[in-house]
Design an enzyme around this catalytic site. Structure first.
Site: not given
Ligand code: NAP
Ligand code: HSE
Length: 436
Positions: A16, A135, A137, A193, A204, A208
């Protein structure tokens, strides 16, 4: 190292958030150059499964499942690490720092659990870690507490810090949808997550809040010191009753200085319907922060989701490219309080409460609960029990909502332990403080 040359970056994780980063690098390359004076070049990508179909165009960028390709590439200066969880993130970030790379991360679980160790290593090695996206977004709250508000002693933070749970609570009420259906939609929209239990059980938001509290007050707070409850047992009924009483239910994260002690909690809370937190809906977050000089400030906007989070990550890239990030990171150590602030014991937190019980619909049940509350010196301010469909049927269950006068978390816990033993009790007990 910041400078005037091209900036070569690598991306670890292209889900994402990572895909949003690719989009901004590709669609806003001129703007990034204008804002940094440098060409930002995405040189390598590492994912778990390089064969997976992506919804961004990665042609021309080497994609691997091996982080060593990044570690060993001397041209890469900074690595955007957007993989969730602790393993392998902790080992990856350690290896990247040791290899002379700077790191940008959105991983609050990692920073909460191992931030001190990783920041210590980075400081020792003269490296930089940026974490604006960890923290709230897209809201620039890390930037605010580490730069713009540093002339203040912070006295309170009241925030909604989890987009997924706020989306669930808002949608359940607005569309009368079930908890399960809305959670599935939050996952499909990329808010949750990988393990959504962390979103809905308050972990979560507590991670934060702990990070924000450490930066704002200069004092570390472990998760088990935070009064922490999630939204997973809240039913539409609770949201509807709260609405009738003039409140909205929000997963509120608060840390507040009171008589020299820090009160800190993450709990579903009844918030008056006209207050800014109550009006924060969907995956939006809000952070109300009060400083002794600036007064009350409010920051609100998208707290989760692809492009808002990528916006925060790319703000870190721009700060890094211009050299600002290194200065801010070095100065973080000066935000530490000289003496750690004592925490208010959880039992002493004092609020009014909303209590909801599902009970057998038979004589003396209400009296038993009222008796236990009374024996714990908890005064009832109102009681509500709607008539069941068949008023002559005594075999069914009733939902009992009790609002209390001000009392303490300790008294509530003691009463709750006694109420939990009542034979008449059915299902979950709900306990929410009221933010008057
Ligand atoms: P996600 O959609 O699940 O994507 C995770 C990515 O990490 C995928 O591309 C996955 O590869 C890759 N990955 C997983 N294990 C790996 C490994 N061992 N080596 C290399 N790559 C690996 O997660 P996300 O939502 O983008 O979140 C990523 C981070 O941002 C997290 O820490 C989350 O808490 C944080 N975050 C997310 C948001 C949100 O709104 N989503 C907001 C703020 C912060 P594949 O694609 O090949 O499976
Ligand atoms: N899973 C988290 C949320 C992503 O819903 O707030 C942003 O940190």
């Amino acid at each position: 190292m910041p400078g005037n040359s091209d900036l070569n970056i690598a991306l670890v994780g292209c889900g994402t958030v990572g895909s949003g980063v690719v989009r901004i690098v590709q669609t806003s390359s001129d703007l990034l150059t204008q804002r940094t004076g440098r060409s930002i070049r995405l040189r390598r990508i590492v994912v778990r499964d390089p064969a997976k179909k992506r919804d961004v165009d990665l042609s021309g960028i080497p994609v691997s499942d091996d982080i060593q390709t990044v570690i060993a590439d001397p041209d890469i200066q900074v690595v955007i690490h957007v993989v969730g969880g602790i393993n392998p993130a902790r080992a990856d970030v350690t290896s990247l720092l040791e290899a002379g790379k700077d790191v940008i991360t959105a991983n609050k679980a990692l920073l909460y659990a191992h931030g001190a160790e990783l920041f210590g290593l980075a400081h020792k090695l003269g490296r930089t870690i940026c974490f604006e996206a960890a923290v709230a977004g897209g809201i620039p709250i890390i930037s605010a507490v580490t730069t713009a508000l540093t002339a203040n002693r912070i006295v309170s933070i009241e925030a909604i810090l989890n987009g997924t749970s706020n989306f669930i609570l808002s949608r359940m009420l607005d569309r009368r949808q079930t908890y399960e259906d809305v959670l599935t939609e939050a996952q499909a929209r990329g808010y949750a997550e990988a393990d959504p239990a962390m979103d809905v059980d308050g972990t979560d938001a507590a991670q934060k809040l702990s990070i924000l509290t450490q930066l704002a007050y200069g004092t570390a707070v472990p998760l088990d010191a935070i009064v922490r409850q999630g939204i997973q047992h809240i039913e539409l009924l609770d949201l509807l009753v709260a609405a009738e009483l003039g409140y909205r239910v929000k997963l509120l994260a608060t840390s507040r200085l009171s008589k020299g002690r820090l009160e800190i909690a993450v709990q579903p809370t009844l918030v008056k319907a006209d207050r800014p937190a109550a009006l924060t809906n969907g995956a939006d977050n809000i952070v109300s922060i009060e400083g002794d000089a600036v007064g009350l400030m409010r920051f609100s906007g998208a707290g989760a989701g692809q492009m808002p989070t990528a916006s925060a990550v790319m703000a870190d890239v721009i700060d890094y490219a211009t050299g600002r990030a290194a200065i801010t990171f070095q100065s973080l150590q000066r935000l530490q309080s000289r003496e750690s602030i004592p925490l208010q014991p959880q039992e002493e937190l004092s609020r009014r409460y909303y209590l909801r019980f599902t009970v057998a619909d038979r004589p003396h049940v209400l009296a038993d609960i009222a008796d236990i509350l009374g024996r714990n010196e908890i005064s009832i301010s109102s009681v509500r029990q709607d008539e069941t469909a068949d008023v002559d049927d005594l075999s069914g269950v009733a939902r009992l909502v009790i609002m209390t006068h001000r009392t303490t978390e300790g008294r509530l816990r003691s009463a709750d332990a006694a109420i939990a033993k009542l034979q008449s009790l059915r299902g979950n007990r709900i306990r929410m403080p009221i933010a008057d």
